[in-house]
Design a protein around this motif. Sequence first.
Motif, PDB file in Angstrom:
ATOM      1  N   VAL A 143       0.871  -1.248  -0.075  1.00 27.51           N
ATOM      2  CA  VAL A 143      -0.040  -0.062   0.130  1.00 27.51           C
ATOM      3  C   VAL A 143       1.003   1.208   0.033  1.00 27.51           C
ATOM      4  O   VAL A 143       0.340   2.295  -0.683  1.00 27.51           O
ATOM      5  CB  VAL A 143      -1.041  -0.095   1.289  1.00 27.51           C
ATOM      6  CG1 VAL A 143      -1.491   1.111   1.370  1.00 27.51           C
ATOM      7  CG2 VAL A 143      -1.960  -1.111   0.920  1.00 27.51           C
ATOM      8  N   ASP A 144       2.123   1.117   0.628  1.00 32.82           N
ATOM      9  CA  ASP A 144       2.862   2.425   0.866  1.00 32.82           C
ATOM     10  C   ASP A 144       4.416   1.941   0.797  1.00 32.82           C
ATOM     11  O   ASP A 144       4.978   1.767   1.787  1.00 32.82           O
ATOM     12  CB  ASP A 144       2.781   3.323   1.948  1.00 32.82           C
ATOM     13  CG  ASP A 144       3.552   4.623   2.047  1.00 32.82           C
ATOM     14  OD1 ASP A 144       4.297   4.729   1.172  1.00 32.82           O
ATOM     15  OD2 ASP A 144       3.093   5.197   2.783  1.00 32.82           O
ATOM     16  N   ALA A 145       4.757   1.719  -0.453  1.00 33.82           N
ATOM     17  CA  ALA A 145       6.222   1.383  -0.667  1.00 33.82           C
ATOM     18  C   ALA A 145       7.326   2.285  -0.221  1.00 33.82           C
ATOM     19  O   ALA A 145       8.507   2.131  -0.034  1.00 33.82           O
ATOM     20  CB  ALA A 145       6.327   1.001  -2.266  1.00 33.82           C
ATOM     21  N   ASP A 146       6.944   3.504  -0.120  1.00 32.79           N
ATOM     22  CA  ASP A 146       7.819   4.771   0.108  1.00 32.79           C
ATOM     23  C   ASP A 146       8.211   4.794   1.639  1.00 32.79           C
ATOM     24  O   ASP A 146       8.772   5.983   1.867  1.00 32.79           O
ATOM     25  CB  ASP A 146       7.297   6.074  -0.350  1.00 32.79           C
ATOM     26  CG  ASP A 146       6.867   5.851  -1.873  1.00 32.79           C
ATOM     27  OD1 ASP A 146       7.652   5.096  -2.625  1.00 32.79           O
ATOM     28  OD2 ASP A 146       6.051   6.574  -2.420  1.00 32.79           O
ATOM     29  N   LEU A 147       7.130   4.254   2.538  1.00 35.67           N
ATOM     30  CA  LEU A 147       7.266   4.517   4.105  1.00 35.67           C
ATOM     31  C   LEU A 147       8.556   4.670   4.620  1.00 35.67           C
ATOM     32  O   LEU A 147       8.875   5.370   5.344  1.00 35.67           O
ATOM     33  CB  LEU A 147       6.265   3.653   4.549  1.00 35.67           C
ATOM     34  CG  LEU A 147       5.888   3.975   5.949  1.00 35.67           C
ATOM     35  CD1 LEU A 147       5.046   5.308   6.080  1.00 35.67           C
ATOM     36  CD2 LEU A 147       5.161   2.955   6.672  1.00 35.67           C
ATOM     37  N   GLY A 148       9.427   3.547   4.167  1.00 38.36           N
ATOM     38  CA  GLY A 148      10.774   3.600   4.873  1.00 38.36           C
ATOM     39  C   GLY A 148      11.853   4.444   4.220  1.00 38.36           C
ATOM     40  O   GLY A 148      13.046   4.210   4.632  1.00 38.36           O
ATOM     41  N   LEU A 149      11.592   5.062   2.912  1.00 38.77           N
ATOM     42  CA  LEU A 149      12.547   5.529   2.102  1.00 38.77           C
ATOM     43  C   LEU A 149      13.127   6.988   2.371  1.00 38.77           C
ATOM     44  O   LEU A 149      14.147   7.488   2.269  1.00 38.77           O
ATOM     45  CB  LEU A 149      12.331   5.693   0.889  1.00 38.77           C
ATOM     46  CG  LEU A 149      12.072   4.224   0.169  1.00 38.77           C
ATOM     47  CD1 LEU A 149      11.527   4.273  -1.448  1.00 38.77           C
ATOM     48  CD2 LEU A 149      13.411   3.340  -0.158  1.00 38.77           C
ATOM     49  N   GLY A 150      12.050   7.902   3.314  1.00 35.63           N
ATOM     50  CA  GLY A 150      12.334   9.091   3.677  1.00 35.63           C
ATOM     51  C   GLY A 150      13.242   9.453   4.894  1.00 35.63           C
ATOM     52  O   GLY A 150      13.438  10.482   5.136  1.00 35.63           O
ATOM     53  N   SER A 151      13.477   8.375   5.579  1.00 35.55           N
ATOM     54  CA  SER A 151      14.255   8.683   6.854  1.00 35.55           C
ATOM     55  C   SER A 151      15.756   8.887   6.598  1.00 35.55           C
ATOM     56  O   SER A 151      16.213   8.612   5.611  1.00 35.55           O
ATOM     57  CB  SER A 151      14.186   7.342   7.844  1.00 35.55           C
ATOM     58  OG  SER A 151      14.975   6.365   7.355  1.00 35.55           O
ATOM     59  N   GLY A 152      16.515   9.496   7.731  1.00 40.45           N
ATOM     60  CA  GLY A 152      17.825   9.786   7.682  1.00 40.45           C
ATOM     61  C   GLY A 152      18.806   8.364   7.921  1.00 40.45           C
ATOM     62  O   GLY A 152      20.059   8.588   7.905  1.00 40.45           O
ATOM     63  N   ASP A 153      18.210   7.451   8.100  1.00 39.45           N
ATOM     64  CA  ASP A 153      18.982   6.115   8.378  1.00 39.45           C
ATOM     65  C   ASP A 153      19.800   5.898   7.137  1.00 39.45           C
ATOM     66  O   ASP A 153      19.248   5.552   6.096  1.00 39.45           O
ATOM     67  CB  ASP A 153      17.809   5.092   8.875  1.00 39.45           C
ATOM     68  CG  ASP A 153      18.477   3.910   9.104  1.00 39.45           C
ATOM     69  OD1 ASP A 153      19.760   3.646   9.108  1.00 39.45           O
ATOM     70  OD2 ASP A 153      17.830   3.127  10.059  1.00 39.45           O
ATOM     71  N   PRO A 154      21.024   5.537   7.501  1.00 42.74           N
ATOM     72  CA  PRO A 154      21.813   5.361   6.258  1.00 42.74           C
ATOM     73  C   PRO A 154      21.718   3.765   5.686  1.00 42.74           C
ATOM     74  O   PRO A 154      21.910   3.642   4.654  1.00 42.74           O
ATOM     75  CB  PRO A 154      23.336   5.405   6.941  1.00 42.74           C
ATOM     76  CG  PRO A 154      23.014   5.259   8.507  1.00 42.74           C
ATOM     77  CD  PRO A 154      21.959   5.832   8.825  1.00 42.74           C
ATOM     78  N   ARG A 155      20.972   3.055   6.577  1.00 42.52           N
ATOM     79  CA  ARG A 155      20.432   1.741   6.004  1.00 42.52           C
ATOM     80  C   ARG A 155      18.893   1.534   5.480  1.00 42.52           C
ATOM     81  O   ARG A 155      18.220   0.588   5.092  1.00 42.52           O
ATOM     82  CB  ARG A 155      20.352   0.803   6.987  1.00 42.52           C
ATOM     83  CG  ARG A 155      21.907   0.394   7.740  1.00 42.52           C
ATOM     84  CD  ARG A 155      21.754  -0.812   8.499  1.00 42.52           C
ATOM     85  NE  ARG A 155      23.351  -1.166   9.144  1.00 42.52           N
ATOM     86  CZ  ARG A 155      23.876  -0.547  10.129  1.00 42.52           C
ATOM     87  NH1 ARG A 155      23.510   0.436  10.695  1.00 42.52           N
ATOM     88  NH2 ARG A 155      25.118  -1.194  10.404  1.00 42.52           N
ATOM     89  N   ALA A 156      18.416   2.840   5.182  1.00 45.11           N
ATOM     90  CA  ALA A 156      16.930   3.013   4.828  1.00 45.11           C
ATOM     91  C   ALA A 156      16.725   2.435   3.679  1.00 45.11           C
ATOM     92  O   ALA A 156      15.856   1.516   3.337  1.00 45.11           O
ATOM     93  CB  ALA A 156      16.552   4.460   4.731  1.00 45.11           C
ATOM     94  N   ALA A 157      17.403   2.616   2.603  1.00 47.26           N
ATOM     95  CA  ALA A 157      17.232   1.866   1.175  1.00 47.26           C
ATOM     96  C   ALA A 157      17.640   0.356   1.430  1.00 47.26           C
ATOM     97  O   ALA A 157      16.738  -0.519   0.665  1.00 47.26           O
ATOM     98  CB  ALA A 157      18.246   2.436   0.180  1.00 47.26           C
TER      99      ALA A 157
END
Length: 744
Positions: A557-571
Motif C-alpha cells: 500500500v505504501d512502498a515509500d514509507l521507509g525511504l524518507g528517513s535519515g537512516d543510512p540503512r533506509a534503502a
Amino acid sequence: MSEESGGAKIVEVLPPVAVDQTYSYFAPPGLDLAPGDSVKIPLGAREAYGVVWEAPQAVCGRGNLKSVIARYDRPPLSQRLRDFLDWLAHWTLTPRGMALRLATRAAEDAGPDAPRLLYRATGASPQRPTPTRARVLKAAEGGVAFSKKALAEAAACSAGVIDSLVDEGALEAVAAPPAPVVEPLDALFAPPKLEPKQQAAAEALTAAVRAGGYRPFLLEGVTGSGKTEVYFEAIAAALQGGGQALVMMPEIALTKQFLERFAARFGAKPAEWHSGVSARKRARIWRGAAEGEVKVVAGARSALFLPFRDLRLIVVDEEHEGAYKQDDGVSYNARDMAVVRARIEGATIALASATPSIETRVNAATGRYTRLHLDARAGARPMPVLDAIDMRVEGPERGRWIAPRLALAVGETIARGEQALLFLNRRGYAPLTLCRHCGHRFRCQNCDAWLVEHRFRHALVCHHCGHLERRPDICPECEAEDSLAACGPGVERLAEEAALLFPDARALVLSSDFPGGAERLRREIEEIASGAFDIVIGTQLVAKGHNFPYLTLVGVVDADLGLGSGDPRAAERTFQLLAQVTGRAGRGDQPGRALIQTYQPEHPVIRALLSGDAEAFYAQEIALRQRAGLPPFGRLAALIVSAKESALAESHARALVRAAHSLPSAPRYRVAPLGGLPEDNEIMVLGPAEAPIALVRGRFRWRLLVKAPRGADMQAFLRDMLAAGPRERGGVRVQVDVDPQSFL
C-alpha cells in the motif's frame, strides 16, 4: 549444592551484576572448585550467585577474604562460553557481570522441578464401584503406571475420579523421574529428496560440519528456494556426529511452521527457547544443553547464550532481520555475535536469507564467508510478477488508500478462491489524530511522539513507552465536538476500507497490537496457511518467512514509507522488507503477482524490485557505503546521553566531546581535530545533537556518533573517552551502542 574435599584456595568469582571485575574469595579445604563452577557467595550485605572465572590458586591462609559459601549443583560454564562472554563484554563495552547474566539468568530464575506422579492399580477393589471407576481400573490393568491426564482421558472421566480411587487404595501414586525436556531426534527419520542446487549447498554445509572447525557460510536463496531443507541436512550431520545445533530465528511467531517442518524431518521437535517458555522449562533446557541431552535448540536471540556442551552448527535464519539487534540493557547484534561464538566454539555457521545484509554480502564477496546461492524457487515455481502503481497518476480518491487497479486485482483474486495480502508497515488506525477546529495534536506526555490511534481498542497509544489514553469525543484544547480527525492510514484503517470494498470477504488484520500475544499470532498464521481468510492485512509480521500456499497477490500500500528517513540503512531495509513481503506470493501451486503503490517508481529500490535485479541494487548500495566509509567499510558507535532535564544531557554530551578531543594520539587510534575533516585512520566524533525522538519515557536524549576506520581500535577510544569525561551524576546516563542499527 555440594561440598567436597580439597586444599584451601583463592578463587576469582564473577557475579552476574553490573561489575567488570572478578572478586577474590577463599575456597575452604572442603570445597573443591574449578573454573566455570556456579557458587554461592557473600556480596556486600547479601548472599549472591557467581561463577568461578579463573583457575583457583593454592594458599596457606585466607587473610581477610570472605569465603565461598557453597557450590551449586549445576553444569559448569565451559572455557569457550566464558571466552565468548569476555569477548562480548569487551566489544560492547558492557560490564562482564551483565554479559554473564545473559548466559545464566535461566539457571538463576528456576525453582526446583515439580514432582511427577504416575498412577497404577493396586489390585484392591474400591469401596463404592461404579461404571466410571471400573473404566479407570480397566485402563490401569497390567501394572503400567500412567499420568493422571492420560488415565482420565483413557477412561473418559475427570481427574477427581482418579483422586478418589487413590484415597480408597484402588490406585497408588508413584514418583517418577521428570519427563525428557525434548524427545530424541533421528537424523535419518525422513531424509528429503533435494533438487540439484539444494543438494550441492547441503553437501557443502554437511562436509563443513563433519570436518569440524570454524566455517562461515552465507546461504542465500530467493524466497521459496528451500533454504530450510538445506540447513536441515547440516543439522542432521551435527546429530550424526553426536553434536548439537542452534537455529536462531528473529520472531517467536515464526516458529510454529518451522517446528512442524522440523518434526517431519527429524521425528520430533527441537527445544524451543523464547520468552513464552516457562522459567522451569527454560532451566531444564539450559541444563540439557550443558549436559548434551538437548541436541537442537530453536529460538530467539537469547538462545545464543545457552551453555552448549558440543556446539557443531549455528544457523541464523533471516539473518538480515533487525530483530537480532538488542538495544536495551546489553546492546548487541545477535547475528554478529553468533559468528563470534561459532569461531570460538570451532563450529560451522550458516547465515540464511533471501535478502542478505550488506555486511554479510561484503563478507561473502571478499571471501570471509563461503556463499551458497539458490537462484530459483523449489519445484520450478516461478517468482511473482511485480508491477508498480504510480500513485501520482493512478492513485485512489481522496480519503482512500487502495488504488483502483489494486482493488480490481484483489477482487479478481478472491473471486478465484485465492488469497490476497495488503501490506502496510504501520500499526494502529492512524499515526496522528488532530483537531480540525484548533489544530491540537495528541502527543505522548512522556515522549516526543504523536499518539497513534487504535480504533479497535478505542485508545490513543504511544509506540515508544506504551502510554495509553482513551480517545476523547471532544477536543481537550478547544472543547469542539466532532472535530477530531485521523490523519494517515494504519492497518486498522486499511481493514476498514477493505471491508467497504469487499463486504463478503473473510478478512484478518495480522498485527502484534491485538490481545493474545504469540499464541494468537501462531494460530492466525496457521489459519492463513489453511486458507481460512480471503484477505490478510498486515504489518512487517507477514514478511518473516511464512509459507502461505493459497496467497497469490500481494499489494504494497505504501512502498515509500521507509525511504524518507535519515537512516543510512533506509534503502537496504526497504529493499529487504519489500522483497520479503512480495515473496510471499505464489509459493503454492498457482503463480503469484505483486502490485507496489509508490510515488517514486524511479527510486533505485523500486527499480531493483521491479526488474528483479538484486545484484545491481547490492552493487550500488555497497559502492555508496564504501565511498562514505560506512559499515562494513568503516565502524560506527553511538552514545546516547539521557537525563530528566535536556540541559543536563546536553552539557554532559558536550563534555564528552571535549574529553574525546583532549585525548593524546595513541598507537591504536587517532582523533580528528574538532571541526576538521578526518584524515586516513582518524576517528571522528559527530555531535552532540538532540536525538530525532528527543524525549522517551520522560528522559531527554542527546546523541553522539563516533565514526572510525576499520583498522582503528574503537573500543579503546570509547573507553578512554568515557574515562576522561565527567562521571554520570544527577540522573545522567550514557548508553554505548557499538554498531548501531537505530539512529532515533
